[in-house]
Motif scaffolding. Structure first.
Motif: not given
Length: 77
Positions: A18-31
């Motif tokens: 769940e933490t890794a999935k949530h982190h992907t949201n932040h990666l997409k937002e940053f990009a």
């Protein structure tokens, strides 16, 4: 030819997935906010207690991502 680099963030424990999935949201937002290109953002489960979030970028953009997001490791894709 420009190489692709996979930047990875490792998460451990019962909530790793769940933490890794949530982190992907932040990666997409940053990009998106920084208007930076990327090829893929996803997770890779090594086992239920170790899951990595990753982004694949061009080598020429890698330093921007690395310096801002502090990945745990990187590898040539």
């Amino acid at each position: 030819m420009n190489r692709k680099i996979k930047l990875l963030w490792d998460f451990r424990g019962e909530d790793a997935s769940e933490t890794a999935k949530h982190h992907t949201n932040h990666l997409k937002e940053f990009a998106t906010l920084e208007k930076l290109p990327f090829y893929e953002i996803d997770i890779k489960e090594k086992n239920p207690m170790l899951v990595s979030a990753f982004i694949v970028v061009d080598e020429m953009d890698m330093k921007i991502y690395r310096d801002a997001l502090k990945p745990h490791r990187g590898e040539v894709f």
